[in-house]
Design an enzyme around this catalytic site. Structure first.
Site, PDB file in Angstrom:
ATOM      1  N   HIS A 176      -7.204  -6.383  -0.124  1.00  0.00           N
ATOM      2  CA  HIS A 176      -6.054  -5.497   0.044  1.00  0.00           C
ATOM      3  C   HIS A 176      -4.890  -6.122   0.803  1.00  0.00           C
ATOM      4  CE1 HIS A 176      -4.359  -1.490  -0.286  1.00  0.00           C
ATOM      5  NE2 HIS A 176      -4.145  -1.413   1.012  1.00  0.00           N
ATOM      6  N   SER A 193       0.831  -1.199   0.000  1.00  0.00           N
ATOM      7  CA  SER A 193       0.000   0.000   0.000  1.00  0.00           C
ATOM      8  C   SER A 193       0.873   1.260   0.000  1.00  0.00           C
ATOM      9  CB  SER A 193      -0.956  -0.057   1.203  1.00  0.00           C
ATOM     10  OG  SER A 193      -2.033   0.820   1.045  1.00  0.00           O
ATOM     11  N   ASP A 220      -9.713  -5.647  -4.601  1.00  0.00           N
ATOM     12  CA  ASP A 220      -9.206  -4.570  -3.755  1.00  0.00           C
ATOM     13  C   ASP A 220     -10.025  -3.298  -3.996  1.00  0.00           C
ATOM     14  OD1 ASP A 220      -7.670  -2.679  -2.373  1.00  0.00           O
ATOM     15  OD2 ASP A 220      -5.783  -3.637  -2.905  1.00  0.00           O
TER      16      ASP A 220
END
Length: 266
Positions: A244, A90, A216
């Protein structure tokens, strides 16, 4: 180094693999994946400034610089082993991109997990979140970190078939360490809102592996598909029925792909 050094936990033997976590998280969020990776690598788990066991540096310690993204990258550079592979999740993936550009001799390859060049929706970028949504989330974090983070974790496992198993694991891992410092949360928000790395991707010379979940809802799959086309040398692994956190949803596939991708690196 000195007072502003980050907390780093290292395990295993072999080529150096650095793991960078996401916003408002810590390096314990990788779950069991580091132990499996340590069978192949010397794994370095880094707590970003103000997260986990790393404290947030003062303005004095950053040399008066106010670009929080640059300062965060500089803190990681201080503890970055030479000739390493960086795996970022991320926001950590965005830092991996910046590190690859800044330190091409020290960063041999990058693995981008659930990463996007821009978390924010822009006029010419549809695969992002509304800025107001992100700002509201940050304000809620300040008021009630625990409740807001539980909602955020729920969002991260949306679309995952075994969310009932993964979500409790995420909650357990998150609260094993202290709450991020307020300055760190604000710095992370600034990076998330400001970062638009789209034009930088073509300048990356290192091979890149993108590991992404097809469900996601934070870093959109379309963003990963787009990123793959921008790199000089990139491979995309799109995991079905995954959101995610692929390293918790599919730790075996996550580790196997990294080992395969870095095999010739060894």
């Amino acid at each position: 180094m000195g007072e502003v050094s980050l907390y780093v936990e290292s395990l295993g033997e072999g080529p150096d693999l650095v793991l960078l976590h996401g916003w408002a998280m810590h390096s314990g969020m990788w779950g069991e994946a580091p132990e499996f990776l340590a069978q192949h690598f010397r794994v370095h788990l880094i707590d970003l400034p103000g997260h986990g066991f790393s404290r947030f540096p003062s303005l004095y310690e950053t040399g008066g610089k106010t670009d929080v993204g640059e300062c965060m990258v500089e803190r990681v550079v201080e503890v970055l082993p030479p000739g390493c592979v960086i795996c970022g999740w991320s926001l950590g993936g965005q830092l991996a991109i910046e590190l690859a550009l800044r330190e091409p001799a020290r960063v041999k390859k990058i693995v981008l997990t659930s990463t996007t060049p821009s978390f924010v929706k822009r006029k010419d970028w549809q695969w992002g979140m509304e800025e107001l949504t992100l700002r509201a989330f940050a304000e809620n974090l300040k008021r009630d970190f625990s409740t807001t983070m539980k909602r955020f974790l729920t969002l991260q496992v949306n679309g995952r078939g075994d969310a009932g198993k993964v979500l409790p694991e995420m909650r357990r891992l998150l609260f094993e360490r202290s709450v991020p410092e307020p300055e760190a949360l604000e710095a992370g928000l600034q990076i998330v809102l400001a970062n638009d790395l789209r034009r930088k991707l073509r300048s990356i010379v290192q091979p890149a592996l993108l590991i992404h979940g097809e469900n996601d809802v934070i870093a959109y799959p379309e963003a990963a598909e787009w990123m793959k086309q921008q790199f000089q040398d990139a491979e995309l692994v799109m995991l079905p029925n995954c959101s995610h956190v692929p390293f918790l949803s599919y730790p075996d596939k996550f580790v196997a792909n990294i080992v395969r991708f870095t095999d010739e690196f060894k």
